[in-house]
Design a protein around this motif. Sequence first.
Motif, PDB file in Angstrom:
ATOM      1  N   UNK A  22     -46.719 -13.957 -14.550  1.00 28.72           N
ATOM      2  CA  UNK A  22     -46.463 -14.807 -13.475  1.00 28.72           C
ATOM      3  C   UNK A  22     -46.673 -14.308 -11.884  1.00 28.72           C
ATOM      4  N   UNK A  23     -47.155 -14.815 -11.456  1.00 34.89           N
ATOM      5  CA  UNK A  23     -48.003 -14.203  -9.687  1.00 34.89           C
ATOM      6  C   UNK A  23     -46.455 -14.138  -8.786  1.00 34.89           C
ATOM      7  N   UNK A  24     -46.614 -12.252  -8.709  1.00 29.93           N
ATOM      8  CA  UNK A  24     -45.798 -12.446  -7.116  1.00 29.93           C
ATOM      9  C   UNK A  24     -46.027 -13.073  -5.463  1.00 29.93           C
ATOM     10  N   UNK A  25     -45.131 -13.595  -5.213  1.00 31.25           N
ATOM     11  CA  UNK A  25     -45.272 -14.402  -4.206  1.00 31.25           C
ATOM     12  C   UNK A  25     -45.440 -13.698  -3.215  1.00 31.25           C
ATOM     13  N   UNK A  26     -46.567 -13.361  -2.131  1.00 31.21           N
ATOM     14  CA  UNK A  26     -46.828 -12.785  -0.867  1.00 31.21           C
ATOM     15  C   UNK A  26     -46.162 -12.493  -0.522  1.00 31.21           C
ATOM     16  N   UNK A  27     -45.090 -11.350   0.262  1.00 33.69           N
ATOM     17  CA  UNK A  27     -43.934 -11.861   1.278  1.00 33.69           C
ATOM     18  C   UNK A  27     -44.691 -12.315   2.879  1.00 33.69           C
ATOM     19  N   UNK A  28     -43.622 -12.532   3.061  1.00 36.00           N
ATOM     20  CA  UNK A  28     -44.144 -13.266   4.441  1.00 36.00           C
ATOM     21  C   UNK A  28     -44.088 -12.659   5.427  1.00 36.00           C
ATOM     22  N   UNK A  75     -41.267 -30.540  -5.681  1.00 37.37           N
ATOM     23  CA  UNK A  75     -43.120 -30.542  -5.379  1.00 37.37           C
ATOM     24  C   UNK A  75     -43.338 -29.312  -4.816  1.00 37.37           C
ATOM     25  N   UNK A  76     -42.406 -28.644  -4.691  1.00 37.00           N
ATOM     26  CA  UNK A  76     -43.127 -27.191  -3.791  1.00 37.00           C
ATOM     27  C   UNK A  76     -43.257 -26.419  -4.720  1.00 37.00           C
ATOM     28  N   UNK A  77     -44.142 -25.330  -4.440  1.00 37.11           N
ATOM     29  CA  UNK A  77     -44.360 -24.130  -5.459  1.00 37.11           C
ATOM     30  C   UNK A  77     -43.109 -22.936  -4.703  1.00 37.11           C
ATOM     31  N   UNK A  78     -43.050 -21.874  -4.886  1.00 39.86           N
ATOM     32  CA  UNK A  78     -42.939 -21.109  -4.152  1.00 39.86           C
ATOM     33  C   UNK A  78     -41.169 -21.529  -4.013  1.00 39.86           C
ATOM     34  N   UNK A  79     -40.455 -19.734  -3.252  1.00 40.28           N
ATOM     35  CA  UNK A  79     -38.721 -20.783  -3.160  1.00 40.28           C
ATOM     36  C   UNK A  79     -38.952 -20.964  -2.464  1.00 40.28           C
ATOM     37  N   UNK A  80     -37.279 -22.153  -1.589  1.00 38.79           N
ATOM     38  CA  UNK A  80     -37.692 -22.513  -0.339  1.00 38.79           C
ATOM     39  C   UNK A  80     -36.961 -21.442   0.311  1.00 38.79           C
ATOM     40  N   UNK A  81     -36.110 -21.161  -0.216  1.00 39.90           N
ATOM     41  CA  UNK A  81     -35.082 -20.056   0.048  1.00 39.90           C
ATOM     42  C   UNK A  81     -33.417 -20.624   0.347  1.00 39.90           C
ATOM     43  N   UNK A 101     -42.144 -22.981  12.496  1.00 33.92           N
ATOM     44  CA  UNK A 101     -43.266 -23.381  13.587  1.00 33.92           C
ATOM     45  C   UNK A 101     -44.644 -23.316  12.978  1.00 33.92           C
ATOM     46  N   UNK A 102     -44.954 -22.088  12.291  1.00 34.44           N
ATOM     47  CA  UNK A 102     -46.703 -21.855  11.761  1.00 34.44           C
ATOM     48  C   UNK A 102     -46.581 -21.735  10.074  1.00 34.44           C
ATOM     49  N   UNK A 103     -45.646 -22.023   9.358  1.00 39.65           N
ATOM     50  CA  UNK A 103     -45.350 -22.258   7.973  1.00 39.65           C
ATOM     51  C   UNK A 103     -45.960 -20.964   7.381  1.00 39.65           C
ATOM     52  N   UNK A 104     -46.465 -21.375   6.470  1.00 41.08           N
ATOM     53  CA  UNK A 104     -47.095 -20.256   5.083  1.00 41.08           C
ATOM     54  C   UNK A 104     -47.168 -21.433   3.243  1.00 41.08           C
ATOM     55  N   UNK A 105     -48.191 -21.363   3.509  1.00 39.45           N
ATOM     56  CA  UNK A 105     -48.427 -22.181   1.994  1.00 39.45           C
ATOM     57  C   UNK A 105     -48.319 -23.151   2.245  1.00 39.45           C
TER      58      UNK A 105
END
Length: 132
Positions: A22-28, A75-81, A101-105
């Motif tokens: 599993x790939x570890x999600x990069x920190x935002x 439909x979204x990859x990663x954790x939505x929080x 504002x700027x989003x990420x992934x």
Amino acid sequence: MKALKIVMIVGIVSMAFYSFTTTIQEKWIVPDKYVNMKNPTDPAVDLDIGKSLYSKHCKSCHGKEGYGDGPKAKDVEGDLGDFSSEEYQAQTDGELFYKSSFGYKDMPEYTKKMPDDEDRWLIVNYMRTLAE
């Protein structure tokens, strides 16, 4: 020739093992300018506008209560929080403003859909009400 075969086998086995990890999600990372930014809006004023904007732009992924369980979440990859969590609520208003504002992934940028900064600040104020 034998060494080449061994190297190729090791390479193929390594790629196979790598494909199952599993790939570890990069920190935002939020720039300091935004981390320390003060919210210019009054949280007690225009909260209904923030809720309305959240419903229009955020609820489909993040869910009505901000648990990350909206209809588009699958439909979204990663954790939505989880907007109600202590970890989420511990972020500064500036961090939430930047992320909104700027989003990420998979999180889209909203500066074009909502060009008025005040609208995004009002959403931040509404997200604060989702704390447990």
